[in-house]
Design a protein around this motif. Structure first.
Motif, short mmCIF file in Angstrom:
data_model
loop_
_atom_site.label_atom_id
_atom_site.label_comp_id
_atom_site.label_asym_id
_atom_site.label_seq_id
_atom_site.Cartn_x
_atom_site.Cartn_y
_atom_site.Cartn_z
N VAL A 124 0.84 -1.20 0.00
CA VAL A 124 0.00 0.00 0.00
C VAL A 124 0.88 1.25 0.00
N LEU A 172 -3.00 6.06 -0.77
CA LEU A 172 -4.00 5.02 -0.48
C LEU A 172 -3.97 4.65 1.00
N PHE A 199 -7.20 -6.80 1.80
CA PHE A 199 -7.43 -6.31 0.43
C PHE A 199 -8.82 -5.67 0.34
N VAL A 239 -8.92 -2.40 2.36
CA VAL A 239 -8.26 -1.26 1.72
C VAL A 239 -9.11 -0.71 0.57
N VAL A 240 -9.61 -1.61 -0.27
CA VAL A 240 -10.38 -1.17 -1.45
C VAL A 240 -11.67 -0.46 -1.02
N PHE A 267 -11.10 2.96 0.65
CA PHE A 267 -10.83 4.08 -0.25
C PHE A 267 -12.15 4.69 -0.75
#
Lengths: 47, 489
Positions: free
Chosen positions: B42, B46, B178, B181-182, B185
């Protein structure tokens, strides 16, 4: 007390501008980072 | 009811979109490092977005809004203190760079490297208990917020909250870091837009001069001077000064984001950029709370005044977008917290007790199971627990339960050669003593003699937890240097 109060409002204004300004920059650059994270080439090149 | 059909459409489109994206992200999980720390790939922007999204939730809006309503502008000092705390970490890399360089996944892993497996187990238990208790009130706060802004009854509210929790638990269980994080955002973008909309409508409906006169007339000097406010004072300010550094760097959900970064340098920068936004994300909801004081006066329920204001000033359509933003904030917090605490339970409690490592597949399966159990716990706990003190002080004191000992262990472990296992046990034990004492004694508050009432003062308890942890580490280590020589990293 009135002066203190307006002083805090000024601090709020500065903090809010910093927050929303930084949020805009992070959104633009972060979208690119996210693309890098999820593209297969980016992942394989790091391995 | 404030919430109209258009608002519902926006809300469900947002929840469905989050579910879809979160579940899609699971295909990127290739191994254990991918599941727990997104493969440590990362980058700065981000990482900053995901860390900010983690740290903002409806619960933070609620307790900062409540503070703004009951303490006026005085609470803005917290924004300044937090800003300074993050700046110290972001400029120097204090704690986070050292931990990231060791390539650990959880903070108790550091305890094992430096002090031994027993310290890791004790640290893991405290971290897990404090963390889950800390998270326990989130759903209740969310419920209060949504009831007021959407104008819903309890039945419908329970349905919305359960659906939201199912969405978050599903993608967190399946996609790990994963997915976190996605979705973080996307949630960061939506919540920033929601905060901007809310602030603009508050500014358009509440006059700044009215806010100043409401604070001065209703609260007097306590509304503008934090040292004169009985809820704060110097003890609180000192506690927050230490706590802002400790809890920023050692809060496992936040630290996980630094551990997921590309390098120690990226981890440091993530904290720097996150810190730049900190004063704003504290002060914006506090400002809404002060505006609620100006609009409704001091007689409204302090917890519900701010959401009631937003429900009043924001029109239909935009209200749906704002609520989506607020739910986005909560979802990113839940996902990061659940993943962090389930990682700690699996890696730092279950594995040390079992004394044998699980396979990668079994570790992920176990973590997923614990995530589901935590989700169920916060649903049940959130419905019955009555919060002592203010919501902010409750989260700060449960945070201190693990943060104080962790601060003593990690700071001394990284930067003091004489730190040893005895000092580490003492730091963890003494650091947890004052907050646990506060939470227990608060239940029997009425039977405590007047001269002992300082024991149930949340500010004194919070401050002493850090003092006792550091004292335990220094005294314990110095007294046992020969019998328990320090282990070098």
């Amino acid at each position: 007390m009135i002066t203190w109060a307006y002083g805090w409002l000024l601090a709020f204004a500065a903090a809010a501008v910093l927050f929303f300004g930084a949020a805009l920059v992070i959104t633009i650059v972060g979208a690119r980072d996210l693309k890098d994270l999820l593209t297969p080439s980016g992942r394989s090149s790091k391995k | 009811m404030n919430f109209q059909i258009l608002d519902w459409c926006i809300l469900f489109a947002y929840l469905a979109g989050s579910m879809y994206v979160g579940l899609r992200a699971r295909k990127y999980v290739e191994n254990m490092e991918g599941y727990f720390v997104a493969g440590r790939r990362v980058k700065v922007a981000l990482g900053s977005a995901t860390l900010i999204a983690t740290e903002i939730g409806i619960v933070t809006f609620m307790y900062f809004g409540e503070l703004g309503y009951v303490t006026g502008f005085s609470c803005f000092v917290l924004g300044v203190i937090g800003f300074l705390g993050y700046l110290v970490i972001g400029k120097t890399g204090f704690i986070v760079s050292g931990l990231r360089a060791l390539k650990i996944v959880t903070i108790p892993e550091f305890y094992e490297l430096r002090f031994g497996r027993g310290v890791r187990l004790l640290g893991g238990i405290l971290l897990f208990l404090g963390g889950v208790l800390n998270m326990g009130i989130f759903l209740k706060m969310d419920g209060l917020f949504l009831t007021q802004t959407m104008g819903l009854g309890q039945g419908m509210l329970f349905t919305v909250m359960t659906v939201m929790l199912i969405v978050v638990v599903s993608y967190t269980i399946l996609g790990g870091m994963f997915s976190v994080v996605v979705t973080d955002f996307i949630q960061f973008v939506v919540l920033s837009a929601g905060m901007l909309i809310a602030t603009l409508f508050v500014l358009a409906n509440v006059n700044l001069a009215d806010m100043v006169s409401a604070v001065v007339n209703q609260l007097g000097e306590a509304g503008v001077n934090p040292t004169a406010n009985p809820r704060f004072g110097w003890t609180f300010i000192f506690w927050m000064l230490i706590g802002s550094v400790a809890m920023s760097a050692l809060n496992q959900p936040a630290a996980s984001k630094a551990f997921a970064s590309e390098s120690p340098e990226v981890g440091r920068k993530v904290f720097l950029y996150t810190g730049i936004t900190l004063a704003g994300r504290y002060m914006v909801p506090m400002f809404w709370g002060v505006a609620a004081l100006a609009m409704f006066g001091p007689s409204v329920n302090s917890m519900t005044a701010m959401p009631k204001l937003l429900g009043t000033v924001i029109p239909s359509g935009l209200l749906g977008l704002m609520i989506a933003g607020m739910l986005a904030a909560s979802m990113s917090t839940y996902s990061a917290y659940m993943l962090a605490w389930s990682s700690v339970a699996t890696r730092d409690i279950i594995v040390p007790i079992r004394r044998r490592e699980f396979s990668e597949r079994a570790t992920i399966l176990l973590t997923r199971t614990v995530t589901g159990i935590i989700g169920l716990f916060i649903l049940v706990f959130g419905l019955w627990y009555e919060i002592p003190a203010t919501a902010f002080q409750y989260t700060a004191i449960t945070g201190a339960m693990y943060g104080a000992g962790a601060f003593g262990c990690v700071v001394a472990g990284l930067y003091w050669k004489k730190a040893n296992i005895v000092g580490a046990y003492a730091a963890l034990g003494f650091g947890a003593l004052a907050p646990i004492g506060f939470l227990v004694l608060d239940l029997v508050k009425s039977s405590i003699p007047r001269e002992m009432m300082f024991l149930v003062d949340v500010n004194i308890s919070g401050f002493f937890s850090f003092f006792l942890a550091l004292a335990g580490m220094v005294v314990g280590s110095l007294l046992t240097q020969k019998s328990h020589p320090p282990v070098r990293l």
